[in-house]
Motif scaffolding. Structure first.
Motif, PDB file in Angstrom:
ATOM      1  N   GLN A 138      17.395 136.428 -15.557  1.00 50.18           N
ATOM      2  CA  GLN A 138      18.655 136.791 -16.204  1.00 50.18           C
ATOM      3  C   GLN A 138      18.584 136.537 -17.707  1.00 50.18           C
ATOM      4  N   LYS A 139      17.944 135.445 -18.101  1.00 48.15           N
ATOM      5  CA  LYS A 139      17.787 135.139 -19.523  1.00 48.15           C
ATOM      6  C   LYS A 139      16.925 136.201 -20.218  1.00 48.15           C
ATOM      7  N   VAL A 140      15.881 136.639 -19.523  1.00 44.52           N
ATOM      8  CA  VAL A 140      15.023 137.695 -20.080  1.00 44.52           C
ATOM      9  C   VAL A 140      15.833 138.970 -20.266  1.00 44.52           C
ATOM     10  N   GLU A 141      16.615 139.325 -19.255  1.00 43.90           N
ATOM     11  CA  GLU A 141      17.437 140.533 -19.328  1.00 43.90           C
ATOM     12  C   GLU A 141      18.417 140.473 -20.490  1.00 43.90           C
ATOM     13  N   THR A 142      19.045 139.306 -20.684  1.00 43.96           N
ATOM     14  CA  THR A 142      19.999 139.136 -21.783  1.00 43.96           C
ATOM     15  C   THR A 142      19.304 139.285 -23.129  1.00 43.96           C
ATOM     16  N   ARG A 143      18.132 138.680 -23.260  1.00 41.15           N
ATOM     17  CA  ARG A 143      17.394 138.762 -24.527  1.00 41.15           C
ATOM     18  C   ARG A 143      17.025 140.210 -24.850  1.00 41.15           C
ATOM     19  N   LEU A 144      16.513 140.924 -23.867  1.00 37.16           N
ATOM     20  CA  LEU A 144      16.074 142.296 -24.100  1.00 37.16           C
ATOM     21  C   LEU A 144      17.255 143.220 -24.380  1.00 37.16           C
ATOM     22  N   LYS A 145      18.369 142.951 -23.738  1.00 40.47           N
ATOM     23  CA  LYS A 145      19.579 143.746 -24.007  1.00 40.47           C
ATOM     24  C   LYS A 145      20.057 143.507 -25.422  1.00 40.47           C
ATOM     25  N   ASP A 146      20.059 142.231 -25.842  1.00 34.40           N
ATOM     26  CA  ASP A 146      20.466 141.900 -27.209  1.00 34.40           C
ATOM     27  C   ASP A 146      19.518 142.511 -28.233  1.00 34.40           C
ATOM     28  N   ALA A 147      18.244 142.663 -27.849  1.00 36.90           N
ATOM     29  CA  ALA A 147      17.250 143.249 -28.758  1.00 36.90           C
ATOM     30  C   ALA A 147      17.362 144.767 -28.810  1.00 36.90           C
ATOM     31  N   GLY A 148      18.179 145.333 -27.941  1.00 37.63           N
ATOM     32  CA  GLY A 148      18.379 146.776 -27.937  1.00 37.63           C
ATOM     33  C   GLY A 148      17.237 147.557 -27.305  1.00 37.63           C
ATOM     34  N   LEU A 149      16.414 146.879 -26.495  1.00 40.41           N
ATOM     35  CA  LEU A 149      15.284 147.554 -25.856  1.00 40.41           C
ATOM     36  C   LEU A 149      15.710 148.157 -24.518  1.00 40.41           C
ATOM     37  N   LYS A 150      15.405 149.433 -24.350  1.00 45.98           N
ATOM     38  CA  LYS A 150      15.752 150.135 -23.114  1.00 45.98           C
ATOM     39  C   LYS A 150      14.521 150.569 -22.327  1.00 45.98           C
ATOM     40  N   ASN A 151      13.363 150.125 -22.772  1.00 46.33           N
ATOM     41  CA  ASN A 151      12.113 150.528 -22.128  1.00 46.33           C
ATOM     42  C   ASN A 151      11.502 149.398 -21.301  1.00 46.33           C
ATOM     43  N   VAL A 152      12.343 148.487 -20.799  1.00 43.38           N
ATOM     44  CA  VAL A 152      11.859 147.339 -20.033  1.00 43.38           C
ATOM     45  C   VAL A 152      12.540 147.289 -18.665  1.00 43.38           C
ATOM     46  N   THR A 153      11.725 147.088 -17.632  1.00 45.38           N
ATOM     47  CA  THR A 153      12.233 146.850 -16.282  1.00 45.38           C
ATOM     48  C   THR A 153      11.943 145.401 -15.921  1.00 45.38           C
ATOM     49  N   THR A 154      12.958 144.664 -15.490  1.00 45.10           N
ATOM     50  CA  THR A 154      12.750 143.283 -15.055  1.00 45.10           C
ATOM     51  C   THR A 154      12.561 143.269 -13.537  1.00 45.10           C
ATOM     52  N   ILE A 155      11.647 142.401 -13.091  1.00 42.74           N
ATOM     53  CA  ILE A 155      11.290 142.344 -11.669  1.00 42.74           C
ATOM     54  C   ILE A 155      11.308 140.894 -11.201  1.00 42.74           C
ATOM     55  N   LEU A 156      12.004 140.635 -10.097  1.00 40.34           N
ATOM     56  CA  LEU A 156      11.988 139.313  -9.477  1.00 40.34           C
ATOM     57  C   LEU A 156      10.823 139.260  -8.498  1.00 40.34           C
ATOM     58  N   GLY A 157       9.797 138.514  -8.864  1.00 39.00           N
ATOM     59  CA  GLY A 157       8.630 138.379  -8.008  1.00 39.00           C
ATOM     60  C   GLY A 157       8.719 137.131  -7.148  1.00 39.00           C
ATOM     61  N   THR A 158       7.617 136.823  -6.461  1.00 37.35           N
ATOM     62  CA  THR A 158       7.521 135.617  -5.643  1.00 37.35           C
ATOM     63  C   THR A 158       6.225 134.898  -6.004  1.00 37.35           C
ATOM     64  N   GLN A 159       5.971 133.782  -5.342  1.00 39.47           N
ATOM     65  CA  GLN A 159       4.725 133.063  -5.574  1.00 39.47           C
ATOM     66  C   GLN A 159       3.534 133.748  -4.919  1.00 39.47           C
ATOM     67  N   GLU A 160       3.787 134.779  -4.124  1.00 40.66           N
ATOM     68  CA  GLU A 160       2.706 135.509  -3.459  1.00 40.66           C
ATOM     69  C   GLU A 160       2.530 136.929  -3.980  1.00 40.66           C
ATOM     70  N   ASP A 161       3.513 137.427  -4.734  1.00 42.86           N
ATOM     71  CA  ASP A 161       3.493 138.832  -5.135  1.00 42.86           C
ATOM     72  C   ASP A 161       4.211 139.003  -6.473  1.00 42.86           C
ATOM     73  N   THR A 162       3.580 139.724  -7.390  1.00 41.69           N
ATOM     74  CA  THR A 162       4.210 139.960  -8.696  1.00 41.69           C
ATOM     75  C   THR A 162       5.432 140.862  -8.581  1.00 41.69           C
ATOM     76  N   GLY A 163       5.464 141.699  -7.533  1.00 41.27           N
ATOM     77  CA  GLY A 163       6.531 142.680  -7.409  1.00 41.27           C
ATOM     78  C   GLY A 163       6.247 143.966  -8.172  1.00 41.27           C
ATOM     79  N   LEU A 164       5.096 144.045  -8.817  1.00 43.12           N
ATOM     80  CA  LEU A 164       4.736 145.238  -9.586  1.00 43.12           C
ATOM     81  C   LEU A 164       4.336 146.375  -8.655  1.00 43.12           C
ATOM     82  N   PRO A 165       4.747 147.607  -8.951  1.00 42.24           N
ATOM     83  CA  PRO A 165       4.350 148.752  -8.129  1.00 42.24           C
ATOM     84  C   PRO A 165       2.850 149.012  -8.250  1.00 42.24           C
TER      85      PRO A 165
END
Length: 208
Positions: free
Chosen positions: A80-107
């Protein structure tokens, strides 16, 4: 009086020199990291373990509107902190992903490059995370790992392999990665930052 002024001037000069060195060190790390990742407009890059979002923001600016950044974290509050920072920075080219200790969550096959900055030694299941990274990284793309030699005086990390301190030896990192579908592209043993930091750039092996 004159002696005191001279002493004050000398202290001020020393402070400016030290401050300048610190700024130069930060700029140098940023420049070297950007170079290691091969950043340019249009690339799709992951910042695994994005922390406070500083590097995801840097990468987002480098790849531009035609590129994309995936910022992953395993803690929802941190994400959530990352999302807030990127929104404040005006960046729209970022996707945030909640991963786990076993998987990055990346496609699968999503990334032209991946950054792990002071993250690898936090993995509680390194083998499964390596498999997830290998799946996400496109053939030929760099996987940049910045880490530190084990630090005995840093906080203990629960659940991670015992490596003699907070961190991982460069040789151990290389051994684990090269045994699991990666090869070394370059090694830098003089990386900026606290502890004994280094940077190793990997890519997928042809058969992986």
């Amino acid at each position: 009086m004159i002696a005191n002024l001279r002493r004050a001037a000398a202290l001020a000069a020393a402070f400016l020199i030290a401050g300048g060195a610190a700024v130069h060190s930060l700029d140098s790390e940023a420049a070297r990291t950007i170079e290691a990742l091969g950043l340019r407009p249009g690339l799709r890059v992951a910042d695994v373990g994005a922390g406070n979002g500083e590097w995801a923001e840097r990468i987002g600016r480098e790849v531009g509107e035609t590129g994309h950044v995936y910022a992953t974290e395993v803690d929802r509050d941190d994400l959530q902190k990352v999302e807030t920072r990127l929104k404040d920075a005006g960046l729209k080219n970022v996707t945030t992903i909640l991963g786990t200790q076993e998987d990055t969550g990346l496609p699968p096959g999503c990334c032209d490059a991946i950054l792990l900055r002071m993250v690898y030694h936090h993995f509680t299941d390194p083998a499964r995370m390596r498999a997830s990274l290998r799946s996400a990284l496109r053939r030929g793309g760099p996987l940049v790992v910045i880490d530190t030699e084990p630090q005995k005086n840093w906080r203990h990390l629960e659940g991670v392999p015992d490596r003699g301190g907070h961190g991982i030896k460069e040789q151990a990192l290389v051994r684990e990665m090269t045994a699991d579908g990666f090869e070394v592209v370059a090694r830098h043993e003089d990386w900026a930052g606290d502890g004994d930091r280094y940077c190793v750039i990997f890519r997928r092996t042809e058969g992986s």
